[in-house]
Design a protein around this motif. Sequence first.
Motif, PDB file in Angstrom:
ATOM      1  N   ALA B  74     -46.663 -37.886 -20.780  1.00 20.76           N
ATOM      2  CA  ALA B  74     -47.005 -37.744 -19.664  1.00 20.76           C
ATOM      3  C   ALA B  74     -46.255 -35.993 -19.359  1.00 20.76           C
ATOM      4  O   ALA B  74     -45.882 -35.263 -19.963  1.00 20.76           O
ATOM      5  CB  ALA B  74     -45.813 -38.703 -19.055  1.00 20.76           C
ATOM      6  N   GLU B  76     -46.536 -32.909 -15.675  1.00 18.84           N
ATOM      7  CA  GLU B  76     -47.642 -32.300 -14.908  1.00 18.84           C
ATOM      8  C   GLU B  76     -47.465 -30.381 -15.078  1.00 18.84           C
ATOM      9  O   GLU B  76     -46.737 -29.339 -15.804  1.00 18.84           O
ATOM     10  CB  GLU B  76     -46.901 -32.870 -13.755  1.00 18.84           C
ATOM     11  CG  GLU B  76     -45.902 -32.484 -12.626  1.00 18.84           C
ATOM     12  CD  GLU B  76     -45.168 -31.181 -12.431  1.00 18.84           C
ATOM     13  OE1 GLU B  76     -46.083 -30.554 -12.384  1.00 18.84           O
ATOM     14  OE2 GLU B  76     -44.152 -31.202 -12.650  1.00 18.84           O
ATOM     15  N   ILE B  81     -50.717 -34.532 -12.302  1.00 19.60           N
ATOM     16  CA  ILE B  81     -51.878 -34.860 -13.932  1.00 19.60           C
ATOM     17  C   ILE B  81     -51.776 -33.472 -14.445  1.00 19.60           C
ATOM     18  O   ILE B  81     -52.776 -33.581 -14.582  1.00 19.60           O
ATOM     19  CB  ILE B  81     -51.825 -36.873 -14.111  1.00 19.60           C
ATOM     20  CG1 ILE B  81     -50.913 -37.537 -13.120  1.00 19.60           C
ATOM     21  CG2 ILE B  81     -51.817 -36.977 -16.083  1.00 19.60           C
ATOM     22  CD1 ILE B  81     -51.356 -38.449 -13.465  1.00 19.60           C
ATOM     23  N   LEU B  85     -53.214 -35.483 -20.231  1.00 19.22           N
ATOM     24  CA  LEU B  85     -52.436 -36.602 -20.744  1.00 19.22           C
ATOM     25  C   LEU B  85     -52.354 -37.730 -19.442  1.00 19.22           C
ATOM     26  O   LEU B  85     -52.865 -37.430 -18.800  1.00 19.22           O
ATOM     27  CB  LEU B  85     -51.364 -36.468 -19.992  1.00 19.22           C
ATOM     28  CG  LEU B  85     -50.441 -34.737 -20.821  1.00 19.22           C
ATOM     29  CD1 LEU B  85     -49.584 -33.910 -20.444  1.00 19.22           C
ATOM     30  CD2 LEU B  85     -50.049 -35.334 -22.347  1.00 19.22           C
ATOM     31  N   LYS B  86     -52.130 -39.280 -19.384  1.00 21.42           N
ATOM     32  CA  LYS B  86     -51.984 -39.901 -18.814  1.00 21.42           C
ATOM     33  C   LYS B  86     -51.527 -40.135 -17.736  1.00 21.42           C
ATOM     34  O   LYS B  86     -51.433 -40.234 -16.610  1.00 21.42           O
ATOM     35  CB  LYS B  86     -52.021 -41.145 -19.586  1.00 21.42           C
ATOM     36  CG  LYS B  86     -53.153 -42.298 -19.014  1.00 21.42           C
ATOM     37  CD  LYS B  86     -53.291 -43.926 -20.186  1.00 21.42           C
ATOM     38  CE  LYS B  86     -54.075 -44.706 -19.624  1.00 21.42           C
ATOM     39  NZ  LYS B  86     -53.601 -46.202 -20.642  1.00 21.42           N
ATOM     40  N   TYR B  87     -49.603 -39.497 -17.850  1.00 18.37           N
ATOM     41  CA  TYR B  87     -48.703 -40.141 -16.877  1.00 18.37           C
ATOM     42  C   TYR B  87     -48.310 -39.292 -16.016  1.00 18.37           C
ATOM     43  O   TYR B  87     -48.454 -38.240 -16.820  1.00 18.37           O
ATOM     44  CB  TYR B  87     -48.017 -40.889 -17.687  1.00 18.37           C
ATOM     45  CG  TYR B  87     -47.886 -42.276 -17.909  1.00 18.37           C
ATOM     46  CD1 TYR B  87     -48.817 -43.585 -17.271  1.00 18.37           C
ATOM     47  CD2 TYR B  87     -48.507 -42.255 -19.266  1.00 18.37           C
ATOM     48  CE1 TYR B  87     -48.790 -44.856 -17.810  1.00 18.37           C
ATOM     49  CE2 TYR B  87     -49.360 -43.667 -19.859  1.00 18.37           C
ATOM     50  CZ  TYR B  87     -49.665 -44.720 -18.569  1.00 18.37           C
ATOM     51  OH  TYR B  87     -49.769 -45.836 -19.421  1.00 18.37           O
ATOM     52  N   GLY B  88     -47.604 -38.917 -14.954  1.00 16.83           N
ATOM     53  CA  GLY B  88     -47.672 -38.000 -14.325  1.00 16.83           C
ATOM     54  C   GLY B  88     -45.608 -37.543 -14.698  1.00 16.83           C
ATOM     55  O   GLY B  88     -44.833 -38.215 -14.935  1.00 16.83           O
ATOM     56  N   ASN B  89     -45.402 -37.198 -13.193  1.00 19.88           N
ATOM     57  CA  ASN B  89     -44.172 -36.692 -13.146  1.00 19.88           C
ATOM     58  C   ASN B  89     -43.262 -37.249 -11.369  1.00 19.88           C
ATOM     59  O   ASN B  89     -42.527 -37.268 -11.048  1.00 19.88           O
ATOM     60  CB  ASN B  89     -44.242 -35.304 -12.852  1.00 19.88           C
ATOM     61  CG  ASN B  89     -42.714 -34.817 -13.369  1.00 19.88           C
ATOM     62  OD1 ASN B  89     -41.491 -35.389 -13.008  1.00 19.88           O
ATOM     63  ND2 ASN B  89     -42.226 -33.541 -12.234  1.00 19.88           N
ATOM     64  N   GLN B  93     -43.422 -44.404 -11.081  1.00 20.40           N
ATOM     65  CA  GLN B  93     -44.179 -44.784 -12.088  1.00 20.40           C
ATOM     66  C   GLN B  93     -43.215 -45.891 -13.092  1.00 20.40           C
ATOM     67  O   GLN B  93     -43.639 -46.524 -13.515  1.00 20.40           O
ATOM     68  CB  GLN B  93     -45.123 -43.945 -12.180  1.00 20.40           C
ATOM     69  CG  GLN B  93     -46.367 -44.355 -13.084  1.00 20.40           C
ATOM     70  CD  GLN B  93     -47.162 -43.094 -13.918  1.00 20.40           C
ATOM     71  OE1 GLN B  93     -46.713 -41.854 -14.049  1.00 20.40           O
ATOM     72  NE2 GLN B  93     -48.569 -43.358 -13.936  1.00 20.40           N
ATOM     73  N   TYR B  94     -41.883 -44.829 -13.074  1.00 23.67           N
ATOM     74  CA  TYR B  94     -41.731 -44.902 -14.435  1.00 23.67           C
ATOM     75  C   TYR B  94     -40.756 -46.423 -14.203  1.00 23.67           C
ATOM     76  O   TYR B  94     -39.699 -46.104 -13.787  1.00 23.67           O
ATOM     77  CB  TYR B  94     -40.813 -44.104 -14.857  1.00 23.67           C
ATOM     78  CG  TYR B  94     -41.590 -43.085 -15.658  1.00 23.67           C
ATOM     79  CD1 TYR B  94     -42.540 -43.503 -17.145  1.00 23.67           C
ATOM     80  CD2 TYR B  94     -42.103 -42.319 -14.493  1.00 23.67           C
ATOM     81  CE1 TYR B  94     -43.064 -42.239 -16.396  1.00 23.67           C
ATOM     82  CE2 TYR B  94     -42.948 -41.441 -15.335  1.00 23.67           C
ATOM     83  CZ  TYR B  94     -43.436 -41.521 -16.358  1.00 23.67           C
ATOM     84  OH  TYR B  94     -44.184 -40.508 -16.436  1.00 23.67           O
ATOM     85  N   LEU B 104     -40.550 -41.096 -24.183  1.00 27.04           N
ATOM     86  CA  LEU B 104     -41.175 -39.973 -22.934  1.00 27.04           C
ATOM     87  C   LEU B 104     -40.826 -39.495 -23.213  1.00 27.04           C
ATOM     88  O   LEU B 104     -40.122 -38.494 -24.001  1.00 27.04           O
ATOM     89  CB  LEU B 104     -40.192 -40.673 -21.473  1.00 27.04           C
ATOM     90  CG  LEU B 104     -40.885 -39.645 -20.700  1.00 27.04           C
ATOM     91  CD1 LEU B 104     -43.025 -40.775 -20.272  1.00 27.04           C
ATOM     92  CD2 LEU B 104     -40.379 -40.293 -19.215  1.00 27.04           C
ATOM     93  N   LEU B 106     -41.920 -35.863 -22.155  1.00 31.86           N
ATOM     94  CA  LEU B 106     -42.896 -35.319 -20.505  1.00 31.86           C
ATOM     95  C   LEU B 106     -42.320 -33.744 -21.050  1.00 31.86           C
ATOM     96  O   LEU B 106     -42.150 -32.679 -22.001  1.00 31.86           O
ATOM     97  CB  LEU B 106     -40.817 -35.836 -19.595  1.00 31.86           C
ATOM     98  CG  LEU B 106     -41.472 -35.596 -18.376  1.00 31.86           C
ATOM     99  CD1 LEU B 106     -42.485 -35.925 -18.098  1.00 31.86           C
ATOM    100  CD2 LEU B 106     -40.067 -35.688 -17.359  1.00 31.86           C
TER     101      LEU B 106
END
Lengths: 246, 246
Positions: B74, B76, B81, B85-89, B93-94, B104, B106
């Motif tokens: 993940a 940004e 995002i 990458l698929k996940y952000g900050n 979401q977590y 993770l 990051l």
Amino acid sequence: MKSEKNKLPTLTTSLSPSLLHLYDVNSSIVVIIDILRATSTITTALYNGAKSIIPVDSVAECIKLGKQMDVITAGERDGKIAEGLKYGNTPLQYTPEFIKGKTLVLTTTNGTRLLHMALAEGALGIITGSFCNLSAVCDYLIAQNKNVILACAAWKDRVNIEDTLFAGAVISRIKNNFQQNCDSTQIAEILYHQAKNDLFGFMKDYKASHYQRLMGYGLEEDIRFCLTIDNANLLVLYEAGRLIVG
Amino acid sequence: MKSEKNKLPTLTTSLSPSLLHLYDVNSSIVVIIDILRATSTITTALYNGAKSIIPVDSVAECIKLGKQMDVITAGERDGKIAEGLKYGNTPLQYTPEFIKGKTLVLTTTNGTRLLHMALAEGALGIITGSFCNLSAVCDYLIAQNKNVILACAAWKDRVNIEDTLFAGAVISRIKNNFQQNCDSTQIAEILYHQAKNDLFGFMKDYKASHYQRLMGYGLEEDIRFCLTIDNANLLVLYEAGRLIVG
């Protein structure tokens, strides 16, 4: 409304010389701020009749110019008169009797170094700011209608309270003429509003590091003078290597 | 009294990564502060059961580790995002359902970079701080009884309001256990006292640049979460390349 606002020049604040490179120096007027005490001394010396002030980076350069020209050489390192120089960085020393018609060559720990940084980065214009000439600084910046960077000299690059307070004082007076998107500008103004009724008391209460340093040298009178608004109210411009009355 | 005070460890505040080199990193515990949103996300992911978090500098490194290991990648750039990458900050979401038992990897614009700077400069210890774990941070710093640097990640090295506010919150709670001679520390605490009754309202009223940026992305809920005190109250330690529960 929004588009009108976007046409205004920008107002940003650099809280330390280490941050100056983050801002658009070459499209801005840079205000050099070194309240305790370089820019207060510069303002006062010019107000009391100095012909011009030559700011130099090093003590050696200061001594060298003193030998070549008919000037008064002065400067400090770490808040004290630098070795090899006769005069220091106290504004109270530069009375009309002493300074009228003379040229002063000055070197200081933080302020003169920052001025040369702004120069090297191609500032559109450079002025110096102090509480002693707050109104002249604000009037000039509004009239110019150009981007402004309020550049704090800090203390060996560490952010200090008094330079931030002066930035805040300018911001509180001129902000409606500029667009702002700068958290440092907001922080400086908030700080100033908290302090404005008693700048000296604020410096004392919050144990400002420079307040403590100068009080340790017995320089309370200097601090009080440097925190007085408009007691030497003229504009100071940097032009062709010299600080002059604008 | 004075000599007693001098035995206390020091408490200083670095308002931007560009200022970190001014402080004694290698004799201090460094608290990495990136309120919107890296350190808030880190705290929340660990609180909700992440096994560990590997902070990396670049998107490329993040993708590479994702291919080599069984991890969630993940990150940004500029608040969005990052490509690839698929996940952000966003801390929201977590959730436990998503992150429990997982690792993770990051990468963020400011926070992970600052962490690696502190590491490179030889920090005695590194923890991350957010309003989400304010109490855990303060308890740890008091218990350790070592020098502390509150290191704000800022935004591309420009000082920001929210990181400064968090530094101020820590200072207001722990200052009696430390000696202080740092104007940035004073400024941060003054700011926090002005804001503490309504952190979100303060960010809004003073047009904090990051508030405006994230509101523009529709992320009000993220901001509110990141300004909530102790909603994921555990200690986050950096150890051997990973952020873990301390």
